[in-house]
Design a protein around this motif. Sequence first.
Motif, PDB file in Angstrom:
ATOM      1  N   ILE A  59       0.866  -1.180   0.000  1.00 35.38           N
ATOM      2  CA  ILE A  59       0.000   0.000   0.000  1.00 35.38           C
ATOM      3  C   ILE A  59       0.901   1.228   0.000  1.00 35.38           C
ATOM      4  O   ILE A  59       2.108   1.133   0.247  1.00 35.38           O
ATOM      5  N   ARG A  60       0.296   2.375  -0.278  1.00 41.22           N
ATOM      6  CA  ARG A  60       1.023   3.642  -0.252  1.00 41.22           C
ATOM      7  C   ARG A  60       0.109   4.688   0.376  1.00 41.22           C
ATOM      8  O   ARG A  60      -1.103   4.495   0.457  1.00 41.22           O
ATOM      9  N   ILE A  61       0.705   5.782   0.829  1.00 38.93           N
ATOM     10  CA  ILE A  61      -0.093   6.907   1.308  1.00 38.93           C
ATOM     11  C   ILE A  61      -0.606   7.634   0.076  1.00 38.93           C
ATOM     12  O   ILE A  61       0.182   8.078  -0.768  1.00 38.93           O
ATOM     13  N   ASP A  62      -1.913   7.723  -0.048  1.00 41.78           N
ATOM     14  CA  ASP A  62      -2.535   8.374  -1.200  1.00 41.78           C
ATOM     15  C   ASP A  62      -2.539   9.885  -1.019  1.00 41.78           C
ATOM     16  O   ASP A  62      -2.170  10.627  -1.922  1.00 41.78           O
ATOM     17  N   HIS A  63      -2.964  10.325   0.152  1.00 40.02           N
ATOM     18  CA  HIS A  63      -2.906  11.752   0.469  1.00 40.02           C
ATOM     19  C   HIS A  63      -3.071  11.947   1.971  1.00 40.02           C
ATOM     20  O   HIS A  63      -3.463  11.029   2.688  1.00 40.02           O
ATOM     21  N   GLU A  64      -2.716  13.141   2.413  1.00 39.04           N
ATOM     22  CA  GLU A  64      -2.835  13.514   3.825  1.00 39.04           C
ATOM     23  C   GLU A  64      -3.591  14.821   3.910  1.00 39.04           C
ATOM     24  O   GLU A  64      -3.463  15.676   3.032  1.00 39.04           O
ATOM     25  N   GLU A  65      -4.383  14.956   4.976  1.00 35.30           N
ATOM     26  CA  GLU A  65      -5.102  16.206   5.216  1.00 35.30           C
ATOM     27  C   GLU A  65      -5.258  16.383   6.721  1.00 35.30           C
ATOM     28  O   GLU A  65      -5.189  15.426   7.476  1.00 35.30           O
ATOM     29  N   VAL A  66      -5.449  17.616   7.126  1.00 33.64           N
ATOM     30  CA  VAL A  66      -5.685  17.897   8.536  1.00 33.64           C
ATOM     31  C   VAL A  66      -7.192  18.045   8.724  1.00 33.64           C
ATOM     32  O   VAL A  66      -7.838  18.851   8.060  1.00 33.64           O
ATOM     33  N   VAL A  67      -7.737  17.228   9.635  1.00 34.17           N
ATOM     34  CA  VAL A  67      -9.167  17.249   9.941  1.00 34.17           C
ATOM     35  C   VAL A  67      -9.297  17.428  11.449  1.00 34.17           C
ATOM     36  O   VAL A  67      -8.770  16.631  12.216  1.00 34.17           O
ATOM     37  N   ALA A  68      -9.988  18.474  11.864  1.00 33.81           N
ATOM     38  CA  ALA A  68     -10.171  18.780  13.283  1.00 33.81           C
ATOM     39  C   ALA A  68      -8.828  18.814  14.017  1.00 33.81           C
ATOM     40  O   ALA A  68      -8.700  18.288  15.120  1.00 33.81           O
ATOM     41  N   GLY A  69      -7.830  19.383  13.373  1.00 31.31           N
ATOM     42  CA  GLY A  69      -6.526  19.538  14.004  1.00 31.31           C
ATOM     43  C   GLY A  69      -5.672  18.283  14.017  1.00 31.31           C
ATOM     44  O   GLY A  69      -4.594  18.282  14.605  1.00 31.31           O
ATOM     45  N   ARG A  70      -6.129  17.228  13.385  1.00 31.13           N
ATOM     46  CA  ARG A  70      -5.367  15.964  13.369  1.00 31.13           C
ATOM     47  C   ARG A  70      -5.059  15.571  11.933  1.00 31.13           C
ATOM     48  O   ARG A  70      -5.873  15.765  11.041  1.00 31.13           O
ATOM     49  N   LEU A  71      -3.881  14.976  11.751  1.00 30.61           N
ATOM     50  CA  LEU A  71      -3.479  14.506  10.435  1.00 30.61           C
ATOM     51  C   LEU A  71      -4.254  13.242  10.085  1.00 30.61           C
ATOM     52  O   LEU A  71      -4.320  12.303  10.876  1.00 30.61           O
ATOM     53  N   ARG A  72      -4.868  13.234   8.922  1.00 32.31           N
ATOM     54  CA  ARG A  72      -5.574  12.046   8.430  1.00 32.31           C
ATOM     55  C   ARG A  72      -4.883  11.593   7.145  1.00 32.31           C
ATOM     56  O   ARG A  72      -4.775  12.352   6.191  1.00 32.31           O
ATOM     57  N   ARG A  73      -4.418  10.348   7.158  1.00 30.45           N
ATOM     58  CA  ARG A  73      -3.787   9.761   5.979  1.00 30.45           C
ATOM     59  C   ARG A  73      -4.767   8.831   5.294  1.00 30.45           C
ATOM     60  O   ARG A  73      -5.451   8.049   5.946  1.00 30.45           O
ATOM     61  N   SER A  74      -4.788   8.905   3.991  1.00 28.93           N
ATOM     62  CA  SER A  74      -5.558   7.941   3.206  1.00 28.93           C
ATOM     63  C   SER A  74      -4.567   7.027   2.503  1.00 28.93           C
ATOM     64  O   SER A  74      -3.523   7.470   2.029  1.00 28.93           O
ATOM     65  N   PHE A  75      -4.933   5.754   2.436  1.00 32.58           N
ATOM     66  CA  PHE A  75      -4.059   4.725   1.889  1.00 32.58           C
ATOM     67  C   PHE A  75      -4.680   4.144   0.629  1.00 32.58           C
ATOM     68  O   PHE A  75      -5.899   4.102   0.488  1.00 32.58           O
ATOM     69  N   ALA A  76      -3.817   3.675  -0.269  1.00 32.47           N
ATOM     70  CA  ALA A  76      -4.271   3.054  -1.509  1.00 32.47           C
ATOM     71  C   ALA A  76      -3.402   1.835  -1.792  1.00 32.47           C
ATOM     72  O   ALA A  76      -2.249   1.758  -1.335  1.00 32.47           O
ATOM     73  N   LEU A  77      -3.950   0.903  -2.550  1.00 45.45           N
ATOM     74  CA  LEU A  77      -3.169  -0.258  -2.978  1.00 45.45           C
ATOM     75  C   LEU A  77      -2.117   0.163  -3.995  1.00 45.45           C
ATOM     76  O   LEU A  77      -2.356   1.046  -4.819  1.00 45.45           O
TER      77      LEU A  77
END
Length: 119
Positions: A59-77
Amino acid sequence: MADRQLQEPTRLVLTALADAPRHGYAIVQEVLAITGGRTKMLTGTLYTALDRLLQQGLIRIDHEEVVAGRLRRSFALTEPGRETLANETERLRAGVAEADRRLALGSPQPTLRTVGGTA
C-alpha cells in the motif's frame, strides 16, 4: 509473499482498499461491511497492519489532510498489493472449489430402512 497465505487482517485491509483509497476509520467501517459486521478491526491491529503493508510496498499513502486539528492519511493499494490480493483471492477460490468437490463426493447416500423385521 505470493506463495504464503495472508492473515485475515491483512486480507481485509487490502480488500477494503481494492476499490478506492481510504483513511483508517473508513477502512474499519469497510471491514465491517465486507464481513457483514462479524469483524471489528481494532485500531492497534489496523495501524500495525498499515505500517507493515507500507513497509512491504503493498500500500502507499494516497494523500494527507488535517481534519479537526489531526493529520488524516488515506491509503491506496500499489500494483504489488493488487497482485498479492489477486493471488490470495485465487488461492481461496481454489480451496473453496476443492472443499465443494470433496463435499459432493462424500454426500451421504439415503439409506433404506425396513420396518418390523429383516428383508
